[in-house]
Structure formats: structure tokens, C-alpha cells
Design a protein around this motif. Sequence first.
Motif, PDB file in Angstrom:
ATOM      1  N   PRO A   1       0.834  -1.212   0.000  1.00 44.44           N
ATOM      2  CA  PRO A   1       0.000   0.000   0.000  1.00 44.44           C
ATOM      3  C   PRO A   1       0.862   1.253   0.000  1.00 44.44           C
ATOM      4  O   PRO A   1       2.085   1.206   0.164  1.00 44.44           O
ATOM      5  N   ALA A   2       0.200   2.378  -0.169  1.00 44.73           N
ATOM      6  CA  ALA A   2       0.941   3.633  -0.296  1.00 44.73           C
ATOM      7  C   ALA A   2       1.739   3.949   0.959  1.00 44.73           C
ATOM      8  O   ALA A   2       2.849   4.476   0.892  1.00 44.73           O
ATOM      9  N   GLY A   3       1.221   3.606   2.150  1.00 43.29           N
ATOM     10  CA  GLY A   3       1.928   3.936   3.378  1.00 43.29           C
ATOM     11  C   GLY A   3       2.988   2.936   3.773  1.00 43.29           C
ATOM     12  O   GLY A   3       3.818   3.235   4.643  1.00 43.29           O
ATOM     13  N   ALA A   4       2.962   1.742   3.213  1.00 40.53           N
ATOM     14  CA  ALA A   4       3.951   0.710   3.579  1.00 40.53           C
ATOM     15  C   ALA A   4       4.368  -0.022   2.313  1.00 40.53           C
ATOM     16  O   ALA A   4       4.091  -1.202   2.123  1.00 40.53           O
ATOM     17  N   ARG A   5       5.027   0.705   1.434  1.00 37.13           N
ATOM     18  CA  ARG A   5       5.334   0.176   0.112  1.00 37.13           C
ATOM     19  C   ARG A   5       6.757  -0.371   0.072  1.00 37.13           C
ATOM     20  O   ARG A   5       7.686   0.200   0.648  1.00 37.13           O
ATOM     21  N   TYR A   6       6.912  -1.498  -0.635  1.00 34.84           N
ATOM     22  CA  TYR A   6       8.215  -2.131  -0.802  1.00 34.84           C
ATOM     23  C   TYR A   6       8.654  -1.922  -2.253  1.00 34.84           C
ATOM     24  O   TYR A   6       8.083  -2.516  -3.176  1.00 34.84           O
ATOM     25  N   ALA A   7       9.666  -1.068  -2.452  1.00 35.61           N
ATOM     26  CA  ALA A   7      10.155  -0.812  -3.811  1.00 35.61           C
ATOM     27  C   ALA A   7      10.967  -2.002  -4.308  1.00 35.61           C
ATOM     28  O   ALA A   7      10.662  -2.601  -5.340  1.00 35.61           O
ATOM     29  N   ASP A   8      12.031  -2.350  -3.578  1.00 31.20           N
ATOM     30  CA  ASP A   8      12.816  -3.556  -3.850  1.00 31.20           C
ATOM     31  C   ASP A   8      13.531  -3.905  -2.549  1.00 31.20           C
ATOM     32  O   ASP A   8      14.619  -3.405  -2.253  1.00 31.20           O
ATOM     33  N   THR A   9      12.901  -4.768  -1.767  1.00 35.85           N
ATOM     34  CA  THR A   9      13.370  -5.066  -0.412  1.00 35.85           C
ATOM     35  C   THR A   9      13.677  -6.551  -0.301  1.00 35.85           C
ATOM     36  O   THR A   9      12.904  -7.388  -0.789  1.00 35.85           O
ATOM     37  N   VAL A  10      14.807  -6.867   0.343  1.00 33.56           N
ATOM     38  CA  VAL A  10      15.215  -8.252   0.571  1.00 33.56           C
ATOM     39  C   VAL A  10      15.432  -8.446   2.069  1.00 33.56           C
ATOM     40  O   VAL A  10      16.220  -7.715   2.695  1.00 33.56           O
ATOM     41  N   LEU A  11      14.719  -9.405   2.658  1.00 35.21           N
ATOM     42  CA  LEU A  11      14.926  -9.805   4.056  1.00 35.21           C
ATOM     43  C   LEU A  11      15.795 -11.050   4.050  1.00 35.21           C
ATOM     44  O   LEU A  11      15.371 -12.115   3.591  1.00 35.21           O
ATOM     45  N   ASP A  12      17.025 -10.922   4.549  1.00 34.07           N
ATOM     46  CA  ASP A  12      18.008 -12.000   4.488  1.00 34.07           C
ATOM     47  C   ASP A  12      18.148 -12.631   5.870  1.00 34.07           C
ATOM     48  O   ASP A  12      18.546 -11.970   6.837  1.00 34.07           O
ATOM     49  N   LEU A  13      17.816 -13.925   5.966  1.00 30.36           N
ATOM     50  CA  LEU A  13      17.912 -14.667   7.226  1.00 30.36           C
ATOM     51  C   LEU A  13      18.973 -15.756   7.156  1.00 30.36           C
ATOM     52  O   LEU A  13      19.004 -16.653   8.001  1.00 30.36           O
ATOM     53  N   ARG A  14      19.862 -15.708   6.185  1.00 27.22           N
ATOM     54  CA  ARG A  14      20.798 -16.806   5.940  1.00 27.22           C
ATOM     55  C   ARG A  14      22.013 -16.742   6.860  1.00 27.22           C
ATOM     56  O   ARG A  14      22.375 -15.686   7.385  1.00 27.22           O
ATOM     57  N   GLY A  15      22.647 -17.936   6.989  1.00 27.58           N
ATOM     58  CA  GLY A  15      23.991 -18.040   7.539  1.00 27.58           C
ATOM     59  C   GLY A  15      24.159 -17.759   9.005  1.00 27.58           C
ATOM     60  O   GLY A  15      25.278 -17.480   9.448  1.00 27.58           O
ATOM     61  N   VAL A  16      23.101 -17.825   9.798  1.00 26.73           N
ATOM     62  CA  VAL A  16      23.247 -17.552  11.234  1.00 26.73           C
ATOM     63  C   VAL A  16      22.782 -18.727  12.079  1.00 26.73           C
ATOM     64  O   VAL A  16      22.876 -18.682  13.310  1.00 26.73           O
ATOM     65  N   GLY A  17      22.296 -19.796  11.460  1.00 24.79           N
ATOM     66  CA  GLY A  17      21.833 -20.958  12.199  1.00 24.79           C
ATOM     67  C   GLY A  17      22.908 -22.023  12.297  1.00 24.79           C
ATOM     68  O   GLY A  17      24.100 -21.789  12.054  1.00 24.79           O
ATOM     69  N   GLU A  18      22.476 -23.234  12.631  1.00 24.84           N
ATOM     70  CA  GLU A  18      23.387 -24.357  12.751  1.00 24.84           C
ATOM     71  C   GLU A  18      23.846 -24.815  11.364  1.00 24.84           C
ATOM     72  O   GLU A  18      23.149 -24.613  10.368  1.00 24.84           O
ATOM     73  N   PRO A  19      25.026 -25.451  11.289  1.00 21.36           N
ATOM     74  CA  PRO A  19      25.469 -25.982   9.993  1.00 21.36           C
ATOM     75  C   PRO A  19      24.525 -27.083   9.506  1.00 21.36           C
ATOM     76  O   PRO A  19      23.931 -27.818  10.288  1.00 21.36           O
ATOM     77  N   VAL A  20      24.431 -27.186   8.201  1.00 17.98           N
ATOM     78  CA  VAL A  20      23.592 -28.214   7.592  1.00 17.98           C
ATOM     79  C   VAL A  20      24.276 -29.561   7.777  1.00 17.98           C
ATOM     80  O   VAL A  20      25.474 -29.703   7.473  1.00 17.98           O
ATOM     81  N   PRO A  21      23.570 -30.585   8.263  1.00 19.30           N
ATOM     82  CA  PRO A  21      24.241 -31.859   8.560  1.00 19.30           C
ATOM     83  C   PRO A  21      24.721 -32.599   7.316  1.00 19.30           C
ATOM     84  O   PRO A  21      25.795 -33.205   7.333  1.00 19.30           O
ATOM     85  N   SER A  22      23.961 -32.614   6.252  1.00 24.34           N
ATOM     86  CA  SER A  22      24.339 -33.371   5.041  1.00 24.34           C
ATOM     87  C   SER A  22      24.246 -32.445   3.835  1.00 24.34           C
ATOM     88  O   SER A  22      23.279 -32.502   3.052  1.00 24.34           O
TER      89      SER A  22
ATOM     90  N   GLY B   1      33.393 -23.721   3.558  1.00 23.53           N
ATOM     91  CA  GLY B   1      32.757 -24.444   4.645  1.00 23.53           C
ATOM     92  C   GLY B   1      31.349 -24.868   4.305  1.00 23.53           C
ATOM     93  O   GLY B   1      30.776 -24.465   3.283  1.00 23.53           O
ATOM     94  N   PRO B   2      30.742 -25.667   5.159  1.00 16.38           N
ATOM     95  CA  PRO B   2      29.377 -26.137   4.902  1.00 16.38           C
ATOM     96  C   PRO B   2      28.377 -25.002   5.058  1.00 16.38           C
ATOM     97  O   PRO B   2      28.592 -24.063   5.828  1.00 16.38           O
ATOM     98  N   PRO B   3      27.279 -25.049   4.326  1.00 18.26           N
ATOM     99  CA  PRO B   3      26.263 -23.998   4.476  1.00 18.26           C
ATOM    100  C   PRO B   3      25.593 -24.082   5.843  1.00 18.26           C
ATOM    101  O   PRO B   3      25.524 -25.145   6.469  1.00 18.26           O
ATOM    102  N   ARG B   4      25.092 -22.956   6.276  1.00 18.71           N
ATOM    103  CA  ARG B   4      24.431 -22.881   7.569  1.00 18.71           C
ATOM    104  C   ARG B   4      22.948 -22.625   7.358  1.00 18.71           C
ATOM    105  O   ARG B   4      22.521 -22.039   6.368  1.00 18.71           O
ATOM    106  N   ARG B   5      22.187 -23.080   8.339  1.00 18.07           N
ATOM    107  CA  ARG B   5      20.743 -22.904   8.276  1.00 18.07           C
ATOM    108  C   ARG B   5      20.376 -21.439   8.527  1.00 18.07           C
ATOM    109  O   ARG B   5      21.151 -20.681   9.115  1.00 18.07           O
ATOM    110  N   PRO B   6      19.186 -21.033   8.089  1.00 18.16           N
ATOM    111  CA  PRO B   6      18.756 -19.655   8.369  1.00 18.16           C
ATOM    112  C   PRO B   6      18.517 -19.448   9.856  1.00 18.16           C
ATOM    113  O   PRO B   6      18.563 -20.383  10.671  1.00 18.16           O
ATOM    114  N   ALA B   7      18.243 -18.207  10.196  1.00 12.63           N
ATOM    115  CA  ALA B   7      17.975 -17.864  11.595  1.00 12.63           C
ATOM    116  C   ALA B   7      16.739 -18.611  12.079  1.00 12.63           C
ATOM    117  O   ALA B   7      15.702 -18.605  11.412  1.00 12.63           O
ATOM    118  N   PRO B   8      16.821 -19.271  13.214  1.00 10.39           N
ATOM    119  CA  PRO B   8      15.649 -20.015  13.712  1.00 10.39           C
ATOM    120  C   PRO B   8      14.516 -19.100  14.148  1.00 10.39           C
ATOM    121  O   PRO B   8      13.364 -19.525  14.203  1.00 10.39           O
TER     122      PRO B   8
END
Length: 522
Positions: A14-35, A50-57
Motif C-alpha cells: 500500500p501507499a503507506g507501507a510500500r516495498y520498492a525492492d526489499t530483501v529480508l536475508d535470514l541466511r547463515g546464522v543458524g546451525e550448519p547443515v548436517p548433510s 565451509g558447509p552452508p548454515r541454516r537460516p535464523a531459527p
Amino acid sequence: MYELSRVRLYSIGPAGARYADTVLDLRGVGEPVPSPAPAQAEFFEDEPVGPPRRPAPAGVLFLENGGGKSVLLKLIFSVMLPGHRNTLGGASSGVLRKFLLADDCGHVALEWQHTLTGECVVVGKVSEWRGRQVSNDPRKFAEAWYSFRPGPGLSLDSLPVAEATAVGRPAEGVSGARGRRRTMKGFRDALVDAGKFYQHLDVHWEEIHDRWNEHLGDLGLDPELFRYQREMNADEGEAAGLFAVKKDSDFTDLLLRAVTDTRDTDGLADLVSGFGNKLGRRAELTAERDFTAGSVDLLGRIVEATGTRARARDIHAAAERRTRTLARRLSARAAEERGRTAELAERVTAAAHTVTEAETARGRRSLIAAELAYRHASLALAGAEKSAAAGRKELAEARTLHAAWQAAEAVLRHRAAADRSARVAAAIREAERDAAPALAARATAAADLVRALHLAAEDGERVANEQEERAETLQATGERAHRDATTAATEAQRARSEAGHLRQRLAEVEQETGEAVRAGWL
């Protein structure tokens, strides 16, 4: 199982809460991926270390009231639970359409990461107004869903939302889209072309809600989980409110919603609700129907009376109009007749003047005609005299020509005789010229013949002399040669005879030559 890794919102809200080009990044702060599964880095990016990490829990989004928290959740749930019935917070069916302007082509893209392998999948929604015009008609609101597995060639950062995309990962807070925004058709074409070129992307496009829900289930993203979350966040309260039941019927409803698919019963519920509303208003509608029927009867009579009065007034007004029209026509006709009478009188006077002028003109034209006839006769007489003189001249010339033709006949006969004489003389000369070679050849032949005869006679005499000498010689030898002598004598006699014959022939030739000379042949 998947976890939300990133969210990208482009040209939506909407006009009062508009997203022009927004990215919410939750990557790389969780536990490592097991496999972790093997993965290839994007173009122009460094190889992963290194191994990839899970997103923020978990995460907390702090925004003031009206900043766009509910809008963000509604947009995320519009991807995982399509359809206006599944709008978060129990909002009206048109709330999502209010998030899009006329020229927008809005995008909501979610990147999910697998908790065990670290593989990612991107699901998204694109929407726009057909005809670039905002409308209350939901059929003009176009929306579609898509999914792909990010890799070389396409990722969440390089979505073809605009005509160009920045090379490499853009800086934080800077949009990677360059140029004009693509339309939904342009975005779909670019996405499908990328899927054809890069087969590992596994691009899928869908425009029907049920098929999109089935596709989400195939990807491992169960839409039922999001339905529970939607119900838990219906009033933006805590999740325990979903299980707070006050009586057995509430628990039964909760259990039925959990184990059954409400899509098949939504239509029936709407139908039953509509019939219930109509039955509840039956008494009111019946009274309204009776009142309407009575009112229609009374109003019909009033309308008929009004129509009769209007027709009478129309008839009276029409008669009055016709009378006034007739009076105006009669007055106009009288004035017109008076004008015609005056005009006819003027025409009679003008006709009398015209007759007088015509008689005067006729007399003048008679005189002119007589003068013209006299002049015509004079001209005809002069022409006849000239014609007679010309005829006499032609007669004299004809007589002269006739006499000349008569004299010309004798001249022509004389000329013809002279021509014939000249032709005969020429023919004689031509014959003499033609006969001269033959005559010369004959004279030459005669001379040759005479010389040949003289030579033959001389040869005969010589042979005779030789034979006589031989006979004398042989006669002297004896009787043995008597026969030879006799033969020689005979031959000598024959030679003499031939010589005489040749002399006779020579005389004949000389006689013939003389005759030819006398005849003019030689």
C-alpha cells in the motif's frame, strides 16, 4: 523440511507501507547443515567456504504501527496460500488488490532452504492489473505463481523483474534491478527462457490455485502448515489462541478443519448461508411484496387516468393547432392569390407590349429578308457568269487537247516505226556479231581440210612411186616374186585410184568452197 531463508518484495504494498525492492536475508546464522548437497556458486561469486548454515531459527521485526508488518505477512501468505479466502487476518477479499498500483507488476519471492541438505528452492508470486488500470472487478486482477531451484543463470537476486540486472551481488540497500519494470508476460517469457537454457533450474509456472497448492506439496512445502499459521495469526495474537476452545462444538470444528479439506465445502457453505439469509428475511420480503403489489394496482389506475387526461389534452391541443394552422394557411392563400392576380395583370400588359414589339420586329425582319434575297440573287448571277466563262475556257482547252491527241497518234506511229527499224538493225548487227566467230571457224576448217587433202594426195603419189620402184625391182628378181609384184601393182593401182578419188574429192571441196563464197558464207 524447509526453512525460510530470504524474502524479496518488489514494487508492491500500500501507499503507506510500500516495498520498492526489499530483501529480508535470514541466511547463515543458524546451525550448519548436517548433510550438505553439492552446490555450484553463482556467476561472478566466490566459491563457498565451509558447509552452508541454516537460516535464523527466529527473528523479530520492529516497525511502528502502519509500517508494514501485517502487509509483509499477508504478502508471504499470499504465496503459500493463494486465494482471497486465505488472506491473513480475516481481511476483505480485495485487500491484496489494494497493494498494487495501476502501473505496478508486483513480485513476492520466497527462498526456502532444506534443513538437511541445504538445497534451496524459490517460490514466488507476480501480479498486475490488466490494461494498466485499477478496477473493482477481480477478473481484471491477474496473478500467477512460479518456482525454480536457484543456481547458475538465475537466483533470487537476479530475478528478471526489470529489463536489466546488475552483475554480481548488489550492495546492501541497493536494488539490483536496472531499467524499466517488466510486465507479467515479459517476466514469464524471461523466466521460461532461462528454464529452457538452464535445465537445472526446474522452472514451473502456474495460474490456478489448486494446481499451485499441489505443486507446493510436491516441492515439500505443505500448505496446511501455513493454513494453521494463518489461523493462529488471524487476530495478530499469540498461537495459543488457536487451541483455546470453550465448548465441545469449538473443539469439533477445530478437529474437522484439521482433518478435512475445506475447499470442497466452501461453496456449499456459501450456498447454505445465502439461503439462510433469504429465509430469515422471508416475512419482511413477503410484506414488501404485498405492499408492492397493492401499490402497483393503485398506481396503475392513476397512471391510466393520467394517460386518459393527457390524451384528451393532446387531442384538444392538436385540434387547436390544426385550426390555427388552417387559418394561417387561408390567410396566406388569400395573400398569395392577390399577388398572383396582380402578377397576371402585369403579365397581360407585358404580353401586349411584347406583341407590338413582335409586329414591329416582324416588319423589320421582312425588309431584311427581302434585301438578303436580292443580294443572294445578285451573288448567284455573278457566280453563274463566272461559271459560264470558266466553262467556255475549259471547252477551248479541251478542243486544243483533242487536236493535239489526234496529231500525236501519227507521231506515235512514226516513232513506233523508227523504233522497230532501229530494233531490226540492231538485231541484224547482233546476228552478224554472233555469226562472225562461226563463219571464221568454218573458213579455218575448210582451209585445214584442203591442206590435209593436198598432203594426202602427195603421200599417195609418193607411195605409188615407191611401189612402182619396188615392182620393177621385184619383177627383175624373177618369177618367184611375180605374185608379190602383182600384189604391189595392185596396191599401186589402188593407190592411184585413191589418189584420183582424192583429187576428185578435192575438186568437190573446192567447188563447195566456191559455192559458200558465192552464198556469202565465207
